[in-house]
Motif scaffolding. Structure first.
Motif, PDB file in Angstrom:
ATOM      1  N   VAL A   1      98.091   6.126  47.012  1.00 49.30           N
ATOM      2  CA  VAL A   1      97.789   4.752  46.227  1.00 49.30           C
ATOM      3  C   VAL A   1      98.258   5.478  44.731  1.00 49.30           C
ATOM      4  O   VAL A   1      97.848   6.615  44.428  1.00 49.30           O
ATOM      5  N   GLN A   2      99.198   4.968  44.066  1.00 55.70           N
ATOM      6  CA  GLN A   2      99.659   5.056  42.757  1.00 55.70           C
ATOM      7  C   GLN A   2      99.256   4.304  41.578  1.00 55.70           C
ATOM      8  O   GLN A   2      98.889   3.092  41.998  1.00 55.70           O
ATOM      9  N   GLN A   3      99.237   4.833  40.600  1.00 60.29           N
ATOM     10  CA  GLN A   3      98.681   3.951  39.297  1.00 60.29           C
ATOM     11  C   GLN A   3     100.016   3.631  38.451  1.00 60.29           C
ATOM     12  O   GLN A   3     100.812   4.656  38.377  1.00 60.29           O
ATOM     13  N   PHE A   4     100.230   2.409  38.193  1.00 60.08           N
ATOM     14  CA  PHE A   4     101.530   2.065  37.627  1.00 60.08           C
ATOM     15  C   PHE A   4     100.660   1.327  36.056  1.00 60.08           C
ATOM     16  O   PHE A   4      99.987   0.292  36.126  1.00 60.08           O
ATOM     17  N   SER A   5     101.249   1.883  34.987  1.00 61.21           N
ATOM     18  CA  SER A   5     100.757   1.503  33.675  1.00 61.21           C
ATOM     19  C   SER A   5     101.631   0.215  33.249  1.00 61.21           C
ATOM     20  O   SER A   5     102.803   0.268  33.769  1.00 61.21           O
TER      21      SER A   5
ATOM     22  N   THR B   1     106.842  -2.501  33.010  1.00 61.65           N
ATOM     23  CA  THR B   1     107.970  -3.162  32.134  1.00 61.65           C
ATOM     24  C   THR B   1     109.178  -2.447  32.362  1.00 61.65           C
ATOM     25  O   THR B   1     110.379  -3.401  32.595  1.00 61.65           O
ATOM     26  N   TYR B   2     109.253  -1.252  32.247  1.00 57.55           N
ATOM     27  CA  TYR B   2     110.664  -0.525  32.492  1.00 57.55           C
ATOM     28  C   TYR B   2     111.158  -0.617  34.065  1.00 57.55           C
ATOM     29  O   TYR B   2     112.450  -0.633  34.008  1.00 57.55           O
ATOM     30  N   ALA B   3     110.341  -0.641  34.816  1.00 60.60           N
ATOM     31  CA  ALA B   3     110.640  -0.948  36.141  1.00 60.60           C
ATOM     32  C   ALA B   3     111.522  -2.276  36.460  1.00 60.60           C
ATOM     33  O   ALA B   3     112.472  -2.495  36.845  1.00 60.60           O
ATOM     34  N   VAL B   4     110.966  -3.340  35.835  1.00 60.46           N
ATOM     35  CA  VAL B   4     111.394  -4.669  35.797  1.00 60.46           C
ATOM     36  C   VAL B   4     112.920  -4.652  34.905  1.00 60.46           C
ATOM     37  O   VAL B   4     113.854  -5.145  35.628  1.00 60.46           O
ATOM     38  N   LYS B   5     113.015  -3.806  33.845  1.00 59.47           N
ATOM     39  CA  LYS B   5     114.292  -3.878  33.294  1.00 59.47           C
ATOM     40  C   LYS B   5     115.157  -3.152  34.078  1.00 59.47           C
ATOM     41  O   LYS B   5     116.454  -3.701  34.131  1.00 59.47           O
ATOM     42  N   ASP B   6     114.757  -1.864  34.617  1.00 55.80           N
ATOM     43  CA  ASP B   6     116.024  -1.201  35.380  1.00 55.80           C
ATOM     44  C   ASP B   6     116.232  -1.966  36.625  1.00 55.80           C
ATOM     45  O   ASP B   6     117.553  -1.984  37.160  1.00 55.80           O
ATOM     46  N   TRP B   7     115.323  -2.825  37.249  1.00 57.71           N
ATOM     47  CA  TRP B   7     115.536  -3.688  38.293  1.00 57.71           C
ATOM     48  C   TRP B   7     116.768  -4.635  38.035  1.00 57.71           C
ATOM     49  O   TRP B   7     117.704  -4.904  38.758  1.00 57.71           O
TER      50      TRP B   7
ATOM     51  N   SER C   1      96.024  -0.350  33.993  1.00 54.63           N
ATOM     52  CA  SER C   1      96.881   0.403  35.021  1.00 54.63           C
ATOM     53  C   SER C   1      96.644  -0.562  36.461  1.00 54.63           C
ATOM     54  O   SER C   1      95.401  -1.007  36.593  1.00 54.63           O
ATOM     55  N   LYS C   2      97.646  -0.618  37.323  1.00 60.99           N
ATOM     56  CA  LYS C   2      97.364  -1.269  38.490  1.00 60.99           C
ATOM     57  C   LYS C   2      97.687  -0.319  39.569  1.00 60.99           C
ATOM     58  O   LYS C   2      98.881   0.412  39.435  1.00 60.99           O
TER      59      LYS C   2
ATOM     60  N   CYS D   1      98.828   0.623  43.469  1.00 57.90           N
ATOM     61  CA  CYS D   1      99.664   0.077  44.590  1.00 57.90           C
ATOM     62  C   CYS D   1     100.109   1.256  45.556  1.00 57.90           C
ATOM     63  O   CYS D   1     100.376   2.437  45.275  1.00 57.90           O
ATOM     64  N   ALA D   2      99.875   0.931  46.719  1.00 59.47           N
ATOM     65  CA  ALA D   2     100.361   2.024  47.723  1.00 59.47           C
ATOM     66  C   ALA D   2     101.690   2.159  48.120  1.00 59.47           C
ATOM     67  O   ALA D   2     102.033   2.834  49.036  1.00 59.47           O
ATOM     68  N   HIS D   3     102.397   1.338  47.450  1.00 61.33           N
ATOM     69  CA  HIS D   3     103.883   1.324  47.661  1.00 61.33           C
ATOM     70  C   HIS D   3     104.637   0.941  46.417  1.00 61.33           C
ATOM     71  O   HIS D   3     103.853   0.713  45.362  1.00 61.33           O
ATOM     72  N   GLN D   4     105.897   1.134  46.325  1.00 59.86           N
ATOM     73  CA  GLN D   4     106.602   0.582  45.102  1.00 59.86           C
ATOM     74  C   GLN D   4     106.396  -0.827  44.863  1.00 59.86           C
ATOM     75  O   GLN D   4     106.400  -1.718  45.930  1.00 59.86           O
ATOM     76  N   PRO D   5     106.015  -1.212  43.616  1.00 59.38           N
ATOM     77  CA  PRO D   5     105.697  -2.742  43.579  1.00 59.38           C
ATOM     78  C   PRO D   5     107.071  -3.507  43.725  1.00 59.38           C
ATOM     79  O   PRO D   5     108.028  -3.039  43.531  1.00 59.38           O
ATOM     80  N   GLN D   6     106.822  -4.765  44.234  1.00 56.21           N
ATOM     81  CA  GLN D   6     108.018  -5.772  44.750  1.00 56.21           C
ATOM     82  C   GLN D   6     108.249  -6.552  43.527  1.00 56.21           C
ATOM     83  O   GLN D   6     107.493  -7.062  42.714  1.00 56.21           O
ATOM     84  N   ILE D   7     109.789  -6.415  43.217  1.00 54.37           N
ATOM     85  CA  ILE D   7     110.242  -7.245  42.027  1.00 54.37           C
ATOM     86  C   ILE D   7     111.059  -8.312  42.517  1.00 54.37           C
ATOM     87  O   ILE D   7     111.925  -7.977  43.594  1.00 54.37           O
ATOM     88  N   SER D   8     111.023  -9.682  42.085  1.00 54.51           N
ATOM     89  CA  SER D   8     111.795 -10.540  42.319  1.00 54.51           C
ATOM     90  C   SER D   8     111.957 -11.790  41.573  1.00 54.51           C
ATOM     91  O   SER D   8     111.189 -11.854  40.395  1.00 54.51           O
ATOM     92  N   LEU D   9     113.216 -12.525  41.529  1.00 53.60           N
ATOM     93  CA  LEU D   9     113.235 -13.572  40.803  1.00 53.60           C
ATOM     94  C   LEU D   9     113.160 -14.893  41.374  1.00 53.60           C
ATOM     95  O   LEU D   9     113.595 -14.895  42.622  1.00 53.60           O
ATOM     96  N   PRO D  10     112.888 -15.808  40.608  1.00 48.50           N
ATOM     97  CA  PRO D  10     112.740 -17.232  41.335  1.00 48.50           C
ATOM     98  C   PRO D  10     114.227 -17.676  42.018  1.00 48.50           C
ATOM     99  O   PRO D  10     115.111 -17.208  41.313  1.00 48.50           O
ATOM    100  N   ALA D  11     114.046 -18.673  42.739  1.00 51.32           N
ATOM    101  CA  ALA D  11     115.577 -19.084  43.111  1.00 51.32           C
ATOM    102  C   ALA D  11     116.439 -19.806  42.079  1.00 51.32           C
ATOM    103  O   ALA D  11     115.727 -20.472  41.090  1.00 51.32           O
ATOM    104  N   ASN D  12     117.532 -19.757  42.013  1.00 50.63           N
ATOM    105  CA  ASN D  12     118.213 -20.373  40.928  1.00 50.63           C
ATOM    106  C   ASN D  12     118.018 -20.260  39.363  1.00 50.63           C
ATOM    107  O   ASN D  12     117.977 -20.790  38.658  1.00 50.63           O
TER     108      ASN D  12
END
Length: 233
Positions: free
Chosen positions: A27-31, A36-42, A67-68, A70-81
């Protein structure tokens, strides 16, 4: 007594098998700043951003959310269209507990274009030192813009230009009525040139009438540059 011991042993084994996946997972902690940086990189990859022409703006997550885990890398997604000009990105995790956050983001696209460095009165012959190239936001740009100073140096403006104003081809005549122009004639691999007098104002790509100085005939031509036209067949 032995029956009771067997029951306790079974309970311990059952509990061990139940929690073992979580024990094995790291389990990792994400500040908030890391997320925020993860979202920008993605988004850099998802939108195939060229940093010279575009810029991603991500609203930073509030540090007060903490901090949150998570036992894996957080999932990042965009809404359709999703509209990259203004959208909301979802970042989520399913273990050890489920959570999700929403991050506002937008994409700014830039254009390098020619602007006036000074106020220019109508009818002025424009020289390169009167102009400069600046970056402007694409969504705010209208008309047939100019991106290369060399293509319009020597032209004349048909209306007043103020300092910092974006140049549009509609503001300029690359060939003005009465100008002596070079006429290019090319057909079947043969190319010749002649001189003529423009009968109309014209900007890049426009069709104007030019009177050939040798024959005196008016011919239909396309403006290709400053005081340059070519015959249309």
């Amino acid at each position: 007594m032995k029956k009771y011991e067997n029951f306790i042993r079974s309970c311990i084994l059952l509990l061990a098998f139940t929690i073992s996946p979580w024990c094995q997972a790291q389990v990792q902690q994400f500040s908030p700043s890391q997320l925020t940086y993860a979202v920008k990189d993605w988004l850099q990859t998802a939108w195939a951003v060229d940093e010279l022409e575009s810029e991603i703006h991500v609203t930073a997550l509030d540090s007060r959310i903490g901090s949150k885990d998570c036992a894996h890398q957080p999932q990042i997604s965009l809404p359709a269209n999703a509209n990259p000009r203004q959208t909301t990105v979802q970042i989520s995790c399913s273990a050890p507990t489920s959570w999700q956050l929403f991050v506002p983001a937008r994409l700014t696209e830039w254009l390098a274009l020619v602007v006036s460095r000074q106020n220019i009165a109508p009818g002025t012959i424009i020289t390169a030192d009167m102009l400069e190239v600046q970056r402007r936001e694409r969504r705010l740009v209208r008309g047939n813009i100019v991106q290369d100073i060399a293509t319009v140096a020597g032209s004349r403006n048909k209306r007043s230009l103020s300092a910092g104003q974006i140049l549009s081809l509609q503001d300029l005549c690359l060939v003005c009525r009465g100008d002596i122009v070079t006429i290019e004639i090319s057909q079947g691999g043969l190319a010749v040139s002649a001189t003529g007098v423009a009968q109309q104002d014209g900007t890049l790509g426009e069709v104007i009438q030019v009177r050939n100085q040798q024959s005196g005939r008016a011919i239909s031509t396309e403006v290709t540059g400053v005081n340059q036209v070519k015959v249309r067949f």
